[in-house]
Design a protein around this motif. Structure first.
Motif, PDB file in Angstrom:
ATOM      1  N   ASN A  43     119.238  -3.988 -10.557  1.00 21.43           N
ATOM      2  CA  ASN A  43     120.482  -3.235 -10.739  1.00 21.43           C
ATOM      3  C   ASN A  43     121.383  -3.850 -11.803  1.00 21.43           C
ATOM      4  O   ASN A  43     122.072  -3.129 -12.522  1.00 21.43           O
ATOM      5  CB  ASN A  43     121.201  -3.038  -9.409  1.00 21.43           C
ATOM      6  N   THR A  53     123.013   2.260 -10.612  1.00 19.32           N
ATOM      7  CA  THR A  53     122.229   1.373  -9.755  1.00 19.32           C
ATOM      8  C   THR A  53     121.275   2.198  -8.899  1.00 19.32           C
ATOM      9  O   THR A  53     121.483   3.389  -8.667  1.00 19.32           O
ATOM     10  CB  THR A  53     123.133   0.522  -8.853  1.00 19.32           C
ATOM     11  N   GLU A  55     119.552   2.970  -5.317  1.00 19.72           N
ATOM     12  CA  GLU A  55     119.810   2.879  -3.883  1.00 19.72           C
ATOM     13  C   GLU A  55     118.552   2.348  -3.205  1.00 19.72           C
ATOM     14  O   GLU A  55     117.445   2.815  -3.485  1.00 19.72           O
ATOM     15  CB  GLU A  55     120.153   4.261  -3.349  1.00 19.72           C
ATOM     16  N   ASP A  57     115.882   2.254  -0.548  1.00 17.08           N
ATOM     17  CA  ASP A  57     115.333   3.291   0.320  1.00 17.08           C
ATOM     18  C   ASP A  57     114.433   2.642   1.380  1.00 17.08           C
ATOM     19  O   ASP A  57     113.524   1.882   1.034  1.00 17.08           O
ATOM     20  CB  ASP A  57     114.538   4.280  -0.536  1.00 17.08           C
ATOM     21  N   THR A 127     116.289   6.887  -8.993  1.00 17.13           N
ATOM     22  CA  THR A 127     117.546   6.741  -8.259  1.00 17.13           C
ATOM     23  C   THR A 127     117.393   5.869  -7.014  1.00 17.13           C
ATOM     24  O   THR A 127     118.382   5.487  -6.412  1.00 17.13           O
ATOM     25  CB  THR A 127     118.089   8.119  -7.825  1.00 17.13           C
ATOM     26  N   ARG A 128     116.166   5.574  -6.628  1.00 16.74           N
ATOM     27  CA  ARG A 128     115.900   4.810  -5.407  1.00 16.74           C
ATOM     28  C   ARG A 128     114.849   3.733  -5.677  1.00 16.74           C
ATOM     29  O   ARG A 128     114.021   3.878  -6.565  1.00 16.74           O
ATOM     30  CB  ARG A 128     115.397   5.738  -4.306  1.00 16.74           C
TER      31      ARG A 128
END
Length: 184
Positions: A43, A53, A55, A57, A127-128
């Motif tokens: 990140n 950043t 996320e 999961d 995104t994850r």
């Protein structure tokens, strides 16, 4: 019928070949702390490139932990060729980095130095993330990093140039694969 794309940077070897000796015991490297450290470094790199950043999961983390354990059990790294079937979320894109080495920092630097690994790290579509770490009795860190963009995510694609890899940092053979799967 809509197709989804799976992008997996297949790296046959991504081992740090220089550095300090591995820790004397697994007690010196906590796997969960190492996972958090990898996510923080990923990140921070993304933020330095103006990217959002990732996320963490839970599903990806569980998959990454199982894969890191499998690699540690066989004593070598490989990619999870079943990743696209293990992820139950409605994904649009997946990626994976795997590695083994003596230290978190050296492994992260090796990922950044490898163009294919770097592409996953700074892919604006993702995104994850899920990171798994297993530390063997001799202190070797095995890690798997799973990247994902859900079909419902609104991601912005940002292209960045990959740094050239220092010859002494990693031994890498990169091969890019794409997998398509029909939407359910």
């Amino acid at each position: 019928m809509r197709l989804r794309h799976l992008l997996v940077g297949v790296v046959l070897a991504a081992m740090v070949v220089v550095g300090a000796p591995a820790p004397a015991s697994t007690a010196e490297v906590d796997p969960q702390a190492a996972e958090s450290a990898f996510v923080a470094r990923i990140n921070a790199l993304r933020a330095s490139k103006g990217l959002g950043t990732l996320e963490v999961d839970g599903e990806l983390t569980a998959i990454a932990r199982r894969w890191a354990a499998r690699m540690a059990a066989v004593g070598n790294i490989s990619h999870n060729r079943n990743l696209q079937n293990e992820v139950t979320a409605d994904w649009a894109k997946l990626g994976e980095n795997v590695g083994m080495g003596p230290q978190i920092d050296k492994l992260h630097r090796a990922f950044v130095a490898s163009p294919t690994h770097y592409k996953n790290l700074v892919d604006g579509d993702f995104t994850r993330v899920g990171v798994g770490v297993v530390v063997t009795a001799d202190g070797t860190i095995f890690t798997a990093h799973q990247f994902e963009r859900l079909a419902s995510d609104n991601a912005v694609v940002v292209t960045t140039a990959a740094p050239s890899a220092p010859a002494h940092a990693v031994a890498v053979l990169d091969q890019l694969r794409h997998f398509d799967r029909p939407a359910a």
